[in-house]
Design an enzyme around this catalytic site. Structure first.
Site, PDB file in Angstrom:
ATOM      1  N   LYS A 115      52.408 -37.901  14.889  1.00 19.59           N
ATOM      2  CA  LYS A 115      51.624 -38.968  14.252  1.00 19.59           C
ATOM      3  C   LYS A 115      51.049 -38.471  12.924  1.00 19.59           C
ATOM      4  O   LYS A 115      51.047 -39.187  11.934  1.00 19.59           O
ATOM      5  CB  LYS A 115      50.514 -39.444  15.202  1.00 19.59           C
ATOM      6  CG  LYS A 115      51.070 -40.292  16.349  1.00 19.59           C
ATOM      7  CD  LYS A 115      50.069 -40.526  17.470  1.00 19.59           C
ATOM      8  CE  LYS A 115      50.766 -41.234  18.634  1.00 19.59           C
ATOM      9  NZ  LYS A 115      49.938 -41.358  19.832  1.00 19.59           N
ATOM     10  N   GLN A 150      44.082 -40.215  22.147  1.00 18.97           N
ATOM     11  CA  GLN A 150      45.349 -39.871  22.803  1.00 18.97           C
ATOM     12  C   GLN A 150      45.158 -39.815  24.323  1.00 18.97           C
ATOM     13  O   GLN A 150      44.275 -39.113  24.815  1.00 18.97           O
ATOM     14  CB  GLN A 150      45.851 -38.523  22.258  1.00 18.97           C
ATOM     15  CG  GLN A 150      47.212 -38.128  22.776  1.00 18.97           C
ATOM     16  CD  GLN A 150      48.323 -39.058  22.307  1.00 18.97           C
ATOM     17  OE1 GLN A 150      48.431 -39.381  21.141  1.00 18.97           O
ATOM     18  NE2 GLN A 150      49.157 -39.505  23.241  1.00 18.97           N
ATOM     19  N   ASP A 202      45.840 -48.929  18.256  1.00 20.49           N
ATOM     20  CA  ASP A 202      46.744 -48.769  19.405  1.00 20.49           C
ATOM     21  C   ASP A 202      46.933 -50.098  20.143  1.00 20.49           C
ATOM     22  O   ASP A 202      47.862 -50.252  20.939  1.00 20.49           O
ATOM     23  CB  ASP A 202      46.161 -47.735  20.386  1.00 20.49           C
ATOM     24  CG  ASP A 202      46.969 -46.452  20.430  1.00 20.49           C
ATOM     25  OD1 ASP A 202      48.119 -46.454  19.955  1.00 20.49           O
ATOM     26  OD2 ASP A 202      46.442 -45.452  20.955  1.00 20.49           O
TER      27      ASP A 202
END
Ligand code: NDP
Length: 289
Positions: free
Chosen positions: A55, A99, A122
């Protein structure tokens, strides 16, 4: 017949290079700046470390400033929530990504629901999920299913009126995937671990999205000839090699188009995260695409 392979990596690089142009435009605005993405990693989960590294690299390619926060595995829920709240209030941060998975002392939902929905790149916040379900044009779309929709489009397939089958019903892939396909007027079936006669269901699919997390479970006899097959799965095979939910060897001669693993959905998921971060920055800085 041999399925055309859908090159997720090339598609992702396209999205990232457009993101770079968008970032350049934002930085040239009066009071403009580059989009900022905060990535929080708690603990040392090895797969998570790889995802975070990928990322960060995508941010570098796309003109997005990444802010990495690496916290020890013993971090408490209160400490993590305090960091999320600080980032919510930081005007240079457009996206916040926590995460997953998190260590067991931390409830992921409590943390995700603390993220300001306007920074939920997200797309996991319940308000983002609700916006998707109701068709409300706000929030962010979860990156993996959004990337899958781009791949279906890139395969030259318009879902309208087609039979789509999604194998898997998780909140981050299967459920939002089925809503996105429905939104494009497909007739959608969601299969899961309690579904009976899975092969009979998958064989109906003009569009088959495999997101069960079971190595090579979709075999050629489960696929309708000419179908578009998208493989979301990321598993290890018996030799420890990365593989999808689709048995590529037996499906490739049957399907019309197939996304490979690796090089399919994985890079597209990251590209859609970048895309969401740009969208967030554009909303915040008041500049349309
Ligand atoms: P989950 O484990 O949360 O969900 C798996 C789903 O598949 C569940 O709904 C489960 O059913 C269903 N399922 C499991 N086994 C079977 C079976 N034998 N037959 C039919 N359905 C089955 O996984 P995720 O949705 O998070 O991820 C799915 C896969 O996608 C994983 O391999 C994951 O690594 C990968 N992934 C890849 C991403 C990428 O960027 N490429 C991003 C996210 C995920 P039930 O609900 O009944 O238990």
């Amino acid at each position: 017949m041999t399925a055309r392979l859908i090159d997720g990596k090339a598609l992702a690089r396209d999205i990232e290079s457009r993101a770079k142009e968008r970032s350049d435009r934002l930085s040239e605005l009066p009071n403009g700046r580059r989009p900022g993405l905060a990535v929080i990693l708690v603990g040392e989960d090895s797969a998570s470390c790889v995802y975070v590294r990928n990322k960060t690299r995508a941010c570098e390619r796309s003109g997005v400033t990444s802010h990495e926060f690496r916290l020890p595995a013993e971090t408490t829920e209160a400490e993590l929530i305090a960091l999320v709240k600080k980032l919510n209030a930081d005007p240079t941060i457009d996206g916040i990504l926590v995460q997953l998975p998190l260590p067991k002392q931390i409830n992921p939902e409590t943390v995700i629901f603390t993220i300001d929905p306007s920074k939920d790149v997200d797309g996991f916040h319940m308000l983002s999920a609700g916006a998707l379900l109701t068709g409300y044009p706000a929030g962010f779309r979860p990156c993996t299913p959004a990337g899958v929709m781009k791949m279906i489009e890139a395969a030259g397939c318009n879902p309208e009126g087609l039979e789509a089958v999604v194998v898997g019903r998780s909140n981050i892939v299967g459920k939002p995937q089925s809503i996105m396909l429905l939104e494009k007027n497909a007739t959608v079936t969601i299969a899961h671990s309690r579904s009976k006669n899975l092969a009979d269901i998958t064989r109906r699919a003009d569009i088959l999205v495999a997101a069960a997390g079971r190595a090579k479970m979709i075999t050629g006899d489960m696929v309708k000839p000419g179908a578009v097959v998208i493989d979301v799965g990321m598993n290890r095979d018996e030799n420890g090699k990365l593989c999808g939910d689709v048995d590529q060897a037996s499906v490739e001669p049957v399907a019309g188009a197939l996304s490979p693993v690796p090089g399919g959905v994985g890079p597209m998921t990251i590209a859609m995260l970048i895309d969401n971060t740009l969208l967030s920055a554009e909303r915040r800085l008041g500049s349309a695409r």
